[in-house]
Design an enzyme around this catalytic site. Structure first.
Site, short mmCIF file in Angstrom:
data_model
loop_
_atom_site.label_atom_id
_atom_site.label_comp_id
_atom_site.label_asym_id
_atom_site.label_seq_id
_atom_site.Cartn_x
_atom_site.Cartn_y
_atom_site.Cartn_z
N ARG A 84 0.85 -1.17 0.00
CA ARG A 84 0.00 0.00 0.00
C ARG A 84 0.90 1.24 0.00
NH1 ARG A 84 -3.57 -2.63 -1.57
NH2 ARG A 84 -5.67 -2.91 -0.73
N GLU A 92 -3.76 8.05 -5.42
CA GLU A 92 -3.88 7.44 -6.75
C GLU A 92 -5.14 7.97 -7.43
OE1 GLU A 92 -3.77 3.19 -6.35
OE2 GLU A 92 -1.86 3.20 -5.29
N HIS A 121 -0.65 0.74 -10.08
CA HIS A 121 -1.37 -0.21 -9.22
C HIS A 121 -1.94 -1.38 -10.03
CE1 HIS A 121 -3.62 -0.42 -5.12
NE2 HIS A 121 -3.31 -1.62 -5.58
#
Length: 316
Positions: free
Chosen positions: A224, A253, A272
């Site tokens: 994370r 993000e 991601h």
């Protein structure tokens, strides 16, 4: 069990739950309609797992779903004190992402060891410049996060001849405890972060941690974003305290086009995507429906999250 109400938060792209036809009333909602539908839900499928909307809309002591399933490995985006204190069962997508993420990490490690980004740039410039690269066999990787993802990463790197040290919350057979991490960092050629985000792990890779690494070390984060103090990582790269890094997750993000992280020397940025392989959403839908079968039959669910820890406990 009579027909139940399953609320699906997020439907972009659409989730196919064909096996629930005739067995459940499926209601799809977005952030605006979630607060209204949550109290009526028997089960909630968090399809949009990148949103904080569930945490914001959770009804507290009022009527609420008996079961919440998130289509992600991490639960930090939905967990709130009221949900953690409730009798609602939370499950996650453990089992879908482990090997894809392990393969992605192996690809990053190979790319950095063999300077594939440099070869691509030299090809773009039409420059013939011979270099020597790093041999993986015999190097040492410290993998932080000893759950299924961390173990899969360790197994995949091990197959390439890399010696792996796993680090978990507590020490057990084959796993170092978190308190041993500072002593492991100075010898690591590769440091891979695959830990869950908890209050204990937030910001664990900071100036002190990067300062313990050797100048030839490379860092990878597929856990994370908030596990890393990003300005401290940038400083470590700019000042060449470590050789390179790869980030697949970030504090915020998506990154904007003007974010300075795009231009940090020695940093490889990806959006991601480490666990997202062709067909992954179908796998997530099938996993939820398999767990629904168990829930409807009154059987124990798979992947039950310990809401105090924030992840599915791993058997020692």
């Amino acid at each position: 069990m009579s027909e139940s109400t399953v609320v699906v938060f997020g439907d972009d792209p659409p989730v196919r739950l064909d096996r629930l036809a005739g067995r459940a009333r499926v209601l799809v909602c977005d952030e605006s309609s979630l607060p209204e539908l949550l109290p009526a839900a028997d089960a909630l499928l968090v399809w949009d797992f990148a949103s904080d909307a569930v945490r914001a809309a959770w009804p507290g002591d009022g009527p609420r779903p008996a079961w919440v399933h998130t289509a992600s490995a991490g639960v930090d985006r939905l967990m709130c004190p009221e949900l953690a204190a409730s009798d609602t069962v939370v499950t996650n997508a453990r089992g879908v992402f482990e090997q894809p993420i392990a393969e992605y990490v192996a690809g990053l490690v190979l790319a950095m060891a063999k300077d594939l980004p440099g070869s691509w740039e030299l090809q773009r410039q039409r420059r013939w410049r011979h270099r020597e690269t790093t041999r993986l066999a015999g190097t040492l990787a410290v993998v932080v996060g000893a759950g299924p993802i961390g173990r899969a990463i360790g197994g995949t790197l091990g197959a390439l001849g890399v010696t792996v040290r796993l680090v978990g919350r507590t020490a057990r057979a084959g796993v170092h405890g978190a308190e041993q991490l500072p002593g492991l960092l100075p010898d690591a050629d590769w440091v891979v972060c695959a830990a869950p985000l908890t209050e204990q792990t937030r910001g664990m890779f900071d100036r002190e941690a990067f300062g313990r690494m050797k100048p030839t070390a490379r860092f990878v984060n597929v856990g994370r974003g908030p596990l890393v103090v990003q300005p401290d990582l940038v400083t470590a790269l700019v000042e060449r305290r470590i050789a390179a890094a790869a980030l697949d997750v970030f504090e915020t993000e998506p990154l904007t086009a003007t974010d300075p992280l795009w231009d940090v020397p020695g940093l490889l940025v990806s959006p991601h995507m480490s666990g997202d392989t062709v067909g992954w959403r179908d796998d997530l839908a099938e996993q939820f429906q398999d767990n629904y079968d168990r829930w409807a039959a009154g059987e124990p669910l798979f992947n039950v999250v310990d809401k105090r820890l924030g992840y599915v406990p791993v058997d020692d």
